[in-house]
Design a protein around this motif. Structure first.
Motif, PDB file in Angstrom:
ATOM      1  N   LEU A 288      33.597  67.251  23.448  1.00  0.00           N
ATOM      2  CA  LEU A 288      33.820  68.538  24.120  1.00  0.00           C
ATOM      3  C   LEU A 288      34.612  69.530  23.264  1.00  0.00           C
ATOM      4  CD1 LEU A 288      34.689  67.077  27.635  1.00  0.00           C
ATOM      5  CD2 LEU A 288      32.626  68.348  27.033  1.00  0.00           C
ATOM      6  N   GLY A 289      35.007  69.098  22.065  1.00  0.00           N
ATOM      7  CA  GLY A 289      35.772  69.992  21.192  1.00  0.00           C
ATOM      8  C   GLY A 289      37.203  70.191  21.648  1.00  0.00           C
ATOM      9  N   LEU A 290      37.794  69.166  22.269  1.00  0.00           N
ATOM     10  CA  LEU A 290      39.184  69.261  22.734  1.00  0.00           C
ATOM     11  C   LEU A 290      40.104  68.527  21.761  1.00  0.00           C
ATOM     12  CD1 LEU A 290      38.495  68.481  26.478  1.00  0.00           C
ATOM     13  CD2 LEU A 290      39.244  70.685  25.571  1.00  0.00           C
ATOM     14  N   VAL A 291      41.287  69.075  21.532  1.00  0.00           N
ATOM     15  CA  VAL A 291      42.241  68.420  20.643  1.00  0.00           C
ATOM     16  C   VAL A 291      43.543  68.162  21.387  1.00  0.00           C
ATOM     17  CG1 VAL A 291      41.301  69.384  18.512  1.00  0.00           C
ATOM     18  CG2 VAL A 291      43.077  70.634  19.774  1.00  0.00           C
ATOM     19  N   ASP A 292      44.223  67.131  20.952  1.00  0.00           N
ATOM     20  CA  ASP A 292      45.514  66.786  21.543  1.00  0.00           C
ATOM     21  C   ASP A 292      46.467  67.982  21.410  1.00  0.00           C
ATOM     22  OD1 ASP A 292      46.914  64.297  22.629  1.00  0.00           O
ATOM     23  OD2 ASP A 292      48.370  65.093  21.207  1.00  0.00           O
ATOM     24  N   GLY A 293      47.090  68.372  22.504  1.00  0.00           N
ATOM     25  CA  GLY A 293      48.001  69.525  22.482  1.00  0.00           C
ATOM     26  C   GLY A 293      47.299  70.842  22.755  1.00  0.00           C
ATOM     27  N   GLY A 294      45.968  70.844  22.752  1.00  0.00           N
ATOM     28  CA  GLY A 294      45.219  72.049  23.094  1.00  0.00           C
ATOM     29  C   GLY A 294      45.187  72.247  24.599  1.00  0.00           C
ATOM     30  N   ALA A 295      44.307  73.121  25.036  1.00  0.00           N
ATOM     31  CA  ALA A 295      44.214  73.398  26.472  1.00  0.00           C
ATOM     32  C   ALA A 295      42.777  73.209  26.932  1.00  0.00           C
ATOM     33  CB  ALA A 295      44.680  74.812  26.775  1.00  0.00           C
ATOM     34  N   ALA A 296      42.635  72.697  28.126  1.00  0.00           N
ATOM     35  CA  ALA A 296      41.298  72.484  28.685  1.00  0.00           C
ATOM     36  C   ALA A 296      41.174  73.241  29.994  1.00  0.00           C
ATOM     37  CB  ALA A 296      41.064  70.996  28.917  1.00  0.00           C
ATOM     38  N   ARG A 297      40.002  73.807  30.196  1.00  0.00           N
ATOM     39  CA  ARG A 297      39.691  74.381  31.511  1.00  0.00           C
ATOM     40  C   ARG A 297      38.968  73.301  32.298  1.00  0.00           C
ATOM     41  NH1 ARG A 297      36.117  77.166  34.730  1.00  0.00           N
ATOM     42  NH2 ARG A 297      37.104  78.881  35.873  1.00  0.00           N
ATOM     43  N   VAL A 298      39.517  72.953  33.440  1.00  0.00           N
ATOM     44  CA  VAL A 298      38.944  71.896  34.278  1.00  0.00           C
ATOM     45  C   VAL A 298      38.468  72.556  35.564  1.00  0.00           C
ATOM     46  CG1 VAL A 298      39.338  69.600  35.264  1.00  0.00           C
ATOM     47  CG2 VAL A 298      40.768  70.397  33.368  1.00  0.00           C
ATOM     48  N   SER A 299      37.238  72.296  35.943  1.00  0.00           N
ATOM     49  CA  SER A 299      36.726  72.934  37.163  1.00  0.00           C
ATOM     50  C   SER A 299      35.961  71.924  38.005  1.00  0.00           C
ATOM     51  CB  SER A 299      35.834  74.120  36.811  1.00  0.00           C
ATOM     52  OG  SER A 299      34.758  73.697  36.004  1.00  0.00           O
ATOM     53  N   SER A 300      36.014  72.129  39.292  1.00  0.00           N
ATOM     54  CA  SER A 300      35.276  71.297  40.238  1.00  0.00           C
ATOM     55  C   SER A 300      34.646  72.236  41.263  1.00  0.00           C
ATOM     56  CB  SER A 300      36.216  70.314  40.942  1.00  0.00           C
ATOM     57  OG  SER A 300      37.035  71.030  41.857  1.00  0.00           O
TER      58      SER A 300
ATOM     59  N   GLY B 263      38.433  59.643  57.318  1.00  0.00           N
ATOM     60  CA  GLY B 263      38.747  61.046  57.046  1.00  0.00           C
ATOM     61  C   GLY B 263      39.694  61.205  55.877  1.00  0.00           C
ATOM     62  N   ASN B 264      39.989  60.115  55.167  1.00  0.00           N
ATOM     63  CA  ASN B 264      40.930  60.195  54.043  1.00  0.00           C
ATOM     64  C   ASN B 264      40.325  60.999  52.892  1.00  0.00           C
ATOM     65  OD1 ASN B 264      43.614  58.484  53.319  1.00  0.00           O
ATOM     66  ND2 ASN B 264      42.538  59.075  51.464  1.00  0.00           N
ATOM     67  N   ALA B 265      41.179  61.785  52.246  1.00  0.00           N
ATOM     68  CA  ALA B 265      40.732  62.609  51.129  1.00  0.00           C
ATOM     69  C   ALA B 265      40.185  61.741  49.993  1.00  0.00           C
ATOM     70  CB  ALA B 265      41.910  63.432  50.613  1.00  0.00           C
ATOM     71  N   VAL B 266      39.189  62.266  49.284  1.00  0.00           N
ATOM     72  CA  VAL B 266      38.720  61.613  48.060  1.00  0.00           C
ATOM     73  C   VAL B 266      39.436  62.268  46.883  1.00  0.00           C
ATOM     74  CG1 VAL B 266      36.746  61.229  46.539  1.00  0.00           C
ATOM     75  CG2 VAL B 266      36.482  60.977  49.014  1.00  0.00           C
ATOM     76  N   LEU B 267      40.368  61.549  46.315  1.00  0.00           N
ATOM     77  CA  LEU B 267      41.136  62.065  45.176  1.00  0.00           C
ATOM     78  C   LEU B 267      40.857  61.245  43.920  1.00  0.00           C
ATOM     79  CD1 LEU B 267      44.570  62.476  47.030  1.00  0.00           C
ATOM     80  CD2 LEU B 267      42.774  64.185  46.734  1.00  0.00           C
ATOM     81  N   ASN B 268      40.119  60.193  44.070  1.00  0.00           N
ATOM     82  CA  ASN B 268      39.853  59.261  42.982  1.00  0.00           C
ATOM     83  C   ASN B 268      38.377  59.382  42.621  1.00  0.00           C
ATOM     84  OD1 ASN B 268      39.593  57.091  41.287  1.00  0.00           O
ATOM     85  ND2 ASN B 268      40.199  55.543  42.794  1.00  0.00           N
ATOM     86  N   GLY B 269      38.098  60.010  41.467  1.00  0.00           N
ATOM     87  CA  GLY B 269      36.706  60.168  41.067  1.00  0.00           C
ATOM     88  C   GLY B 269      36.129  61.516  41.455  1.00  0.00           C
ATOM     89  N   ILE B 270      36.915  62.580  41.285  1.00  0.00           N
ATOM     90  CA  ILE B 270      36.418  63.933  41.575  1.00  0.00           C
ATOM     91  C   ILE B 270      35.566  64.394  40.385  1.00  0.00           C
ATOM     92  CG2 ILE B 270      37.105  66.323  41.992  1.00  0.00           C
ATOM     93  CD1 ILE B 270      39.832  65.143  42.981  1.00  0.00           C
ATOM     94  N   PRO B 271      34.299  64.761  40.626  1.00  0.00           N
ATOM     95  CA  PRO B 271      33.490  65.245  39.499  1.00  0.00           C
ATOM     96  C   PRO B 271      34.041  66.580  38.981  1.00  0.00           C
ATOM     97  CG  PRO B 271      32.131  64.732  41.427  1.00  0.00           C
ATOM     98  CD  PRO B 271      33.550  64.758  41.886  1.00  0.00           C
ATOM     99  N   VAL B 272      34.324  66.633  37.703  1.00  0.00           N
ATOM    100  CA  VAL B 272      34.853  67.873  37.115  1.00  0.00           C
ATOM    101  C   VAL B 272      34.120  68.184  35.814  1.00  0.00           C
ATOM    102  CG1 VAL B 272      37.184  67.698  38.090  1.00  0.00           C
ATOM    103  CG2 VAL B 272      36.699  66.605  35.896  1.00  0.00           C
ATOM    104  N   ARG B 273      34.111  69.448  35.477  1.00  0.00           N
ATOM    105  CA  ARG B 273      33.628  69.871  34.160  1.00  0.00           C
ATOM    106  C   ARG B 273      34.850  70.270  33.331  1.00  0.00           C
ATOM    107  NH1 ARG B 273      28.272  70.142  33.718  1.00  0.00           N
ATOM    108  NH2 ARG B 273      27.173  69.865  35.693  1.00  0.00           N
ATOM    109  N   VAL B 274      34.809  69.886  32.073  1.00  0.00           N
ATOM    110  CA  VAL B 274      35.965  70.121  31.205  1.00  0.00           C
ATOM    111  C   VAL B 274      35.482  70.835  29.949  1.00  0.00           C
ATOM    112  CG1 VAL B 274      37.847  69.015  29.928  1.00  0.00           C
ATOM    113  CG2 VAL B 274      37.067  68.018  32.089  1.00  0.00           C
ATOM    114  N   ALA B 275      36.202  71.860  29.558  1.00  0.00           N
ATOM    115  CA  ALA B 275      35.824  72.622  28.357  1.00  0.00           C
ATOM    116  C   ALA B 275      37.089  73.167  27.710  1.00  0.00           C
ATOM    117  CB  ALA B 275      34.894  73.773  28.755  1.00  0.00           C
TER     118      ALA B 275
END
Ligand code: SF4
Length: 748
Positions: free
Chosen positions: A656-668, A728-740
Motif C-alpha cells: 500500500l506504500g505505507l512506511v513506519d512513522g508515516g500516516a494512513a487514511r483509514v476508511s470504513s 445486539g453486541n457491536a462488531v468491533l473485531n474484523g471491521i472491513p477498512v480501506r487503508v491508503a
C-alpha cells in the motif's frame, strides 16, 4: 492525628477487574506513595502501572469538584442546588409530554467498578422506568452474558478458568498480559500464566495478533478476525468425530449433548479452515490436546464477543469445557462463590426462570432487548429519528459513549441534538462536553469500595472492603446521593429532595425480598428489626453490610473493616448442581435461541473467505497503561511513545506504500480517520489494529493531558449497523477498512 502525620491506608484498586490490593502512604492530606499490598490475601503485592496513579487521579486539576451547568451555550461552574433545580425543571416535563421512554440512560463501564454505581444505578433506573437503557455491556460482553444465562440460568454465572490449578489453557480474543483479565478476576494474570508453564502445563493463544500474551504462550495460533465461532464448532465436531467426548462428573447435570453433536456435524475442520485461516490439522490437534489434558479450560473474552457470531463463540467456549469434562472441576472452568450479591447463591437452587430475550424491541430498527437493555448500536438513531417514543433526554453515568460506542461519529452528532443531557462524571470529556448538567461524583479515594461486581468472576473466593482514605471535599455529594437525588427528581419530588428517602426505600426493598425468601437467613424477619441491626450505617455501606450478612459466608462489614488486607474464603470448589438456576435445573447445553442462531453461522460457510481483496480487517488492542478513555488524563500513564497507532503487517504496508512513522487514511462504511502508521509483523497480513478510547482533541474537552496525547477515535470506523444478531453486541473485531497513504494529512 496531626496534619503532618504519615499514615498508611489499604485499598482495592478500582482501575481494572483484577482487584489488586494497594498500600497507600498518606502525608499532609496527600498520597505520597502507592505500592502493592504484600499482605493482600489475593494479590500478594502485585501491582501494575495503573495502580500507582490513584493519587494522581485524586489530585488531577481537571477532575471536577463541583457541578457544571450550561449557561449561554457554555458549561459553567454551578452549585449543587442550581444543578439539581435545572434537572428538576427540565426532566419531568419531558416525561410528562413524551412518556418515560423519552429519557434514555447510558451506564458506562466504571459504574461496575464502584459500589454506589452498582447499587444506586438501579434506583435511578427504577425511578425513570424507561425501556431505553443502554450500557457498555453491548459494546463488548453481552454475548457472554446471554450464553451464561441460557446455559446456567443467570447472566452472571460465568465459569472462570481455574488458572492456578489447570494444566492446559486455551485463550481466545483475550490479552491478559495487557488487560489483567476480564470476567475472570485475579491479580497478576501474567504470573499465573507463567506458572502454568513452570509446572509443566501448556497455554495456547488464538488471536489475529501476536499479542504480548501470545508472545509468552507455548503456542500462538493466528486466526482471521471474527471466525472464533467457526473454529470452536469445528473443535466440537472433532471431539465427537474422534470419540473424545467425556463429561466427567458433570454428566448427570447436563442436557442437550446429542443436539450439540447434531449441530456440529457440518462444521468440519475442512469446512471452517478457509474462514478461520487455520489448517484443519491444527484444529484437530487443539481439540485433541484439550481432551487429553489432565485438566483444561477454554477462556475467551472481548475479541470473542465483539463479532457477528459472538454469542455462538461464547457458547462454544463453555460447550468445549463441558464436553471435555472440565466444567466445575479443579483446574477446569469453575463457578466462583462470592460473599455478596451473586444471583446464583440466592434463592432455591436449580429451579430458575426461563431466560427471555427480545421482550421488546428498539423503536427504529427493531433490535431486541436483552436483560432490560437495548444495544448501544441503536442509541444514535433513537435520538435522531423523529416520532413517538423518540429519545429526547439522556442521562449518562460514568460513560463516554461518544468514544466507546460503535458509529461514534453518528452518536456524537446525535448528542448535540438532545433536549437535555445530564451526566454523572468527573471529567468534561467527549460526551460530557455536550451536557446541560454535569454532576461529578467524589474521587475514588473519598468513598468506600467493595468489588461487588468483579468478585462474581473471581478465580479465588475473597472479600475485601476499603474504607475512604479522605473525607469528601467540602460540599461534595457522594455518588449514591447524586443518583438518589436524580431518582427523586425524576419522580417529580424536586431538586431539593432528600436522597435518604430513596436510600431508605432501596434498603427496605432488599430486606423485604430476603424476608420472603425461604433460603435466606432473613426469612420471616421484620424489616425494622433488621434495619436496627444495620444502624447507624446508611448508603452503600448499609446495603453492602446487609448483602454480606445474607450471603453464603454470613460475613459482616464490621468483620471486613477489621481485615484491611481482605478475607480469603478459599479456592473455587465444585458447585454443580446447586449453582444452576435454569428452568430444568440442568446445564442446558443446547438452548433454543442459540441452536436457532447456528443456521446463520452455517450460512456463512457457503462461499468460504469472502473478504473483498481491497479491504483489510480492523481489530482493536489493549495496552497495560490504559483502560478505556478516562485514564488518558493521567500523565504517568499517557507519556512515552505514542500508542494510538495503526499497526499493519510489513507486506501490506509495502503493497500500500505505507512506511513506519508515516500516516494512513483509514476508511470504513461508517467513517474515516488519519492515523500514524506502525509497521509490525505482530499483526497477521490482512489485519490492521488500532486501540480504542482515543480521540481527545474535540472542542470543549477539558482534559489537558489527554488533549496533549489525543490519538484518534477508532470507533469512528465501527459500523453501528453491524452487530451480533442474537445479542445486539457491536462488531468491533474484523471491521472491513480501506487503508491508503495520507501524506497530505500526515500528523505533526
Ligand atoms: S492490574 Fe488492575 S487492579 Fe491491579 S493494580 Fe493494575 S489496574 Fe489496579
Amino acid at each position: 492525628m496531626s496534619a503532618s502525620a504519615t499514615t498508611t491506608a489499604f485499598r482495592t484498586c478500582p482501575f481494572c477487574e483484577a482487584t489488586c490490593g494497594l498500600e497507600l502512604t498518606v502525608r499532609d492530606g496527600a498520597v505520597t506513595r502507592i505500592r502493592g499490598d504484600r499482605d493482600d490475601v489475593f494479590s500478594r503485592g502485585f501491582i501494575c502501572p495503573k495502580g500507582t496513579t490513584l493519587g494522581q487521579l485524586h489530585d488531577d486539576p481537571d477532575r471536577l469538584r463541583g457541578p457544571m451547568v450550561r449557561r449561554d451555550g457554555e458549561l459553567r461552574p454551578a452549585s449543587w442546588e442550581e444543578a439539581f433545580d435545572g434537572v428538576a425543571r427540565r426532566l419531568p416535563p419531558i416525561v410528562q409530554r413524551h412518556g418515560r421512554d423519552a429519557v434514555a440512560v447510558y451506564l458506562g463501564n466504571p459504574t461496575v467498578h464502584n459500589l454506589s454505581g452498582l447499587l444506586y444505578g438501579r434506583v435511578l433506573l427504577r425511578a425513570l422506568g424507561t425501556r431505553n437503557l443502554f450500557t457498555a455491556s453491548t459494546v463488548d460482553q453481552r454475548p457472554k452474558e446471554i450464553s451464561s444465562a441460557l446455559l446456567f440460568g443467570t447472566m452472571l454465572s460465568h465459569p472462570v478458568p481455574d488458572l492456578d490449578r489447570t494444566s492446559y489453557l486455551l485463550l481466545l480474543g483475550a490479552n491478559p498480559y495487557e488487560s489483567n483479565g476480564s470476567l475472570a478476576t485475579a491479580p497478576d494474570w501474567p504470573g499465573r500464566l507463567r506458572r502454568i508453564r513452570e509446572r509443566g502445563g501448556r497455554f495456547v493463544v488464538v488471536d489475529p495478533k501476536r499479542t504480548r500474551t501470545a508472545e509468552h504462550a507455548c503456542e500462538h495460533v493466528p486466526i482471521r478476525p471474527g471466525a472464533d465461532a467457526h473454529l470452536l464448532l469445528a473443535m466440537v465436531h472433532t471431539l465427537f468425530a474422534e470419540g473424545l467426548v467425556d463429561l466427567g462428573a458433570a454428566a448427570a447435570f447436563v442436557a442437550g449433548v446429542d443436539e450439540v453433536e447434531r449441530l456440529a456435524r457440518d462444521f468440519t475442520p475442512e469446512a471452517v479452515a478457509p474462514l478461520c485461516g487455520i489448517a484443519p490439522a491444527t484444529i484437530r490437534r487443539l481439540a485433541r490436546e484439550l481432551a487429553a489434558a489432565p485438566s483444561a479450560a477454554v477462556y475467551g473474552r472481548t475479541g470473542t464477543c465483539t463479532q457477528a457470531f459472538g454469542t455462538i463463540a461464547s457458547w462454544m467456549i463453555d460447550v468445549l469445557n463441558v464436553l471435555t469434562g472440565n466444567l466445575d472441576r479443579p483446574g477446569g472452568a469453575m463457578f466462583p462463590k462470592p460473599a455478596a450479591g451473586a444471583p446464583n447463591t440466592a434463592g432455591a437452587p436449580r429451579y430458575g426462570r426461563k431466560t427471555r430475550l427480545g421482550r421488546w424491541r428498539s423503536r427504529v430498527r427493531g433490535l431486541p432487548e436483552t436483560f432490560g437493555e437495548l444495544p448501544v448500536a441503536c442509541l444514535a438513531e433513537e435520538i435522531e429519528t423523529p416520532g413517538e417514543g423518540q429519545v429526547r433526554a439522556l442521562v449518562t453515568v460514568a460513560g463516554n459513549p461518544a468514544l466507546s460506542a460503535p458509529g461514534s461519529g453518528h452518536l456524537e452528532r446525535a448528542l448535540g441534538s438532545l433536549e437535555l443531557l445530564v451526566c454523572v462524571d468527573f471529567y468534561v470529556n467527549e460526551t460530557t462536553r455536550h451536557a446541560d448538567v454535569l454532576l461529578p461524583p467524589p474521587s475514588p479515594l473519598a468513598r468506600g469500595h467493595y468489588d461487588l461486581g468483579f468478585y462474581l468472576f473471581s478465580l479465588r473466593n475473597v472479600a475485601n472492603y476499603s474504607a475512604p482514605v479522605f473525607p469528601p471535599e467540602p460540599g461534595q455529594l457522594d455518588e449514591w446521593q447524586i443518583l438518589c437525588k436524580l431518582a427523586l427528581v425524576a419522580q417529580g419530588l424536586g431538586g431539593d429532595a432528600d436522597p435518604a428517602l430513596a436510600d431508605e426505600a432501596a434498603i427496605r426493598t432488599l430486606i423485604d425480598r430476603a424476608a420472603g425468601e425461604p433460603s435466606s437467613p432473613f426469612h420471616g424477619r421484620r424489616t425494622d428489626d433488621v434495619l436496627a441491626e444495620l444502624a447507624p450505617r446508611t448508603g452503600p455501606e448499609r446495603m453492602l453490610d446487609f448483602m454480606l450478612r445474607a450471603g453464603p459466608y454470613r460475613l459482616t462489614l464490621d468483620a471486613l473493616v477489621e481485615q484491611p488486607h481482605g478475607v480469603d474464603l478459599g479456592p473455587l470448589a465444585p458447585r454443580l448442581p446447586e449453582v444452576l438456576r435454569t428452568p430444568s435445573g440442568m446445564v442446558e447445553l443446547a438452548p433454543e435461541p442459540l441452536v436457532a442462531d447456528v443456521e446463520r453461522l452455517r450460512a456463512s460457510l457457503v462461499g468460504g473467505d469472502r473478504q473483498d481483496g481491497g479491504t483489510l480487517l480492523l481489530i482493536g488492542r489493549r495496552h497495560l497503561r490504559s483502560n478505556n478513555s478516562w485514564m488518558h488524563n493521567l500523565e504517568t500513564l499517557a507519556r512515552g511513545r505514542a500508542r494510538c497507532t495503526l499497526q499493519i503487517h510489513p507486506t501490506d504496508a509495502a503493497r500500500l506504500g505505507l512506511v513506519d512513522g508515516g500516516a494512513a487514511r483509514v476508511s470504513s462504511r461508517a467513517g474515516a480517520l488519519v492515523a500514524p502508521v506502525e509497521v509490525s509483523d505482530a499483526v497477521t497480513a490482512g489485519v490492521v489494529s488500532l486501540p480504542h478510547g482515543w480521540g481527545h482533541d474535540l472542542p470543549g474537552v477539558s482534559m489537558a493531558v489527554a488533549r496533549a496525547h489525543p490519538g484518534v477515535n477508532s470507533n469512528l470506523l465501527a459500523d453501528d449497523e453491524r452487530y451480533d444478531e442474537l445479542s445486539g453486541n457491536a462488531v468491533l473485531n474484523g471491521i472491513p477498512v480501506r487503508v491508503a497513504p495520507a501524506e497530505a494529512d500526515r500528523p505533526a
